[in-house]
Design a protein around this motif. Sequence first.
Motif: not given
Length: 439
Positions: A27, A36-38, A379, A381, A398
């Motif tokens: 991430a 946060m970005r997966v 989250t 992603g 994470l």
Amino acid sequence: MIHKNRAPNDLITAIDLGSSRCLTLMATRDGQSGEMRVVGVGNVPSRGIRRATIINLEEAIKTVEQSVAMAEKICGINAESVYMNVGGQHISSLNSNGVVVVADSNNEITESDVDRAIEAARAISLPADREILNLTPRFYTVDSQEGVRDPLRMVGVRLETDIHLITCSSSALRNLEKTLNDVDLDKDGFVFSGFAASEVVLTEAEKEAGVICIDLGADTTSYCVFVDGAILLSGVIPIGARYVTQDINAYTHVGLENAEKIKISLSEEEGEIEPQRPDESREEYRRRLKQLDTLNLSDYEPNIKPSTMSKANLIRAVIMPRLKEIFGLIAQELKKNKINDKLGAGAVIVGGGAKTVGLVEVATRALNMQVRLGVPNGTQGVVRHLNDPAYATAIGLLTFALKEQASDETDSSNKKNGKEPTFDNIFGKIGRSLKKFMP
């Protein structure tokens, strides 16, 4: 593993190494919003792992390497360091207390005082084959004022801290370190599986009211208990969702792989039965219910006898008794530690086995409290199903990393501006102090 592209500073990699599968999440963190970005996911079957502990090092190394390589391929970035979960029956916990006299002549508590109090609390005798995995201050007492969350800059003569220590087998930890070293990855940190999962599925209100987070894995079930906003108990029981699969196989004789498919199919069908339709007679409705209740074993094993059985009977006679055993063992732990009546918010269940058919019903009865499934929401992603109980531990790792980075940045900024550090989360409250005492 050959690393060609250096990882950016904001890249975080988490590895959830379980008994049934190894999940890697990579991430990035948005510099402005901090969200946060997966960007990479690797999910492969685990080999060389039993009951969440390495039993074949070479197979475990291959498993981790494949999982990380899959995630790297998706995002086009090579991982350099990772956060990894630690589980297994070797996990245990205890609470310890430490007291120091405030050193400042004006009796103002500084970070150094907090450091010394934590050091005094962690100075316990452990067997030679065990070590501290995670350390978390539960609360502080300043003179006679109990329940202090952040004692910095408060005035007092005596500072006392109560900490929660999660300990593990030294050899189990060394084998995890060797696994990472052999795939050319540095260790950012190790975190107990149940503790990581609790970070993303429990609310602060639940922790205050009292709650247990249960991570139902394949071979083991981890748990963390929070009371009055602080972690109180952690542990692992040596039984998990794979035992349900084995029971289904023993009952149907379709093989373990097909038994797992049946378990998943029954879980996905749970709650899908429609009520009687207005244009449907009672006989037609009974016939439809019987058809929906019929499990065609011949779909999985062509020559098997009998070729059909009742889904409801399979659930009641096989699946629910095993789930009752699992949650009964957890209930025993709560009773033994005299905290079963302190969990006003009930239980939150995560992990790969969390969606097993009948689980919420059985857990509610066995634990005698309200139960819900824990979903790590919020989250974003590259995959759509991140809001799944099975991802809780990895996303929790994470989140742990994200808060640690934020704490580092806050500390650096405060130091640059000549300010005292401030702390605004379970990890940040103790800032650098906690990191000094982590393995």
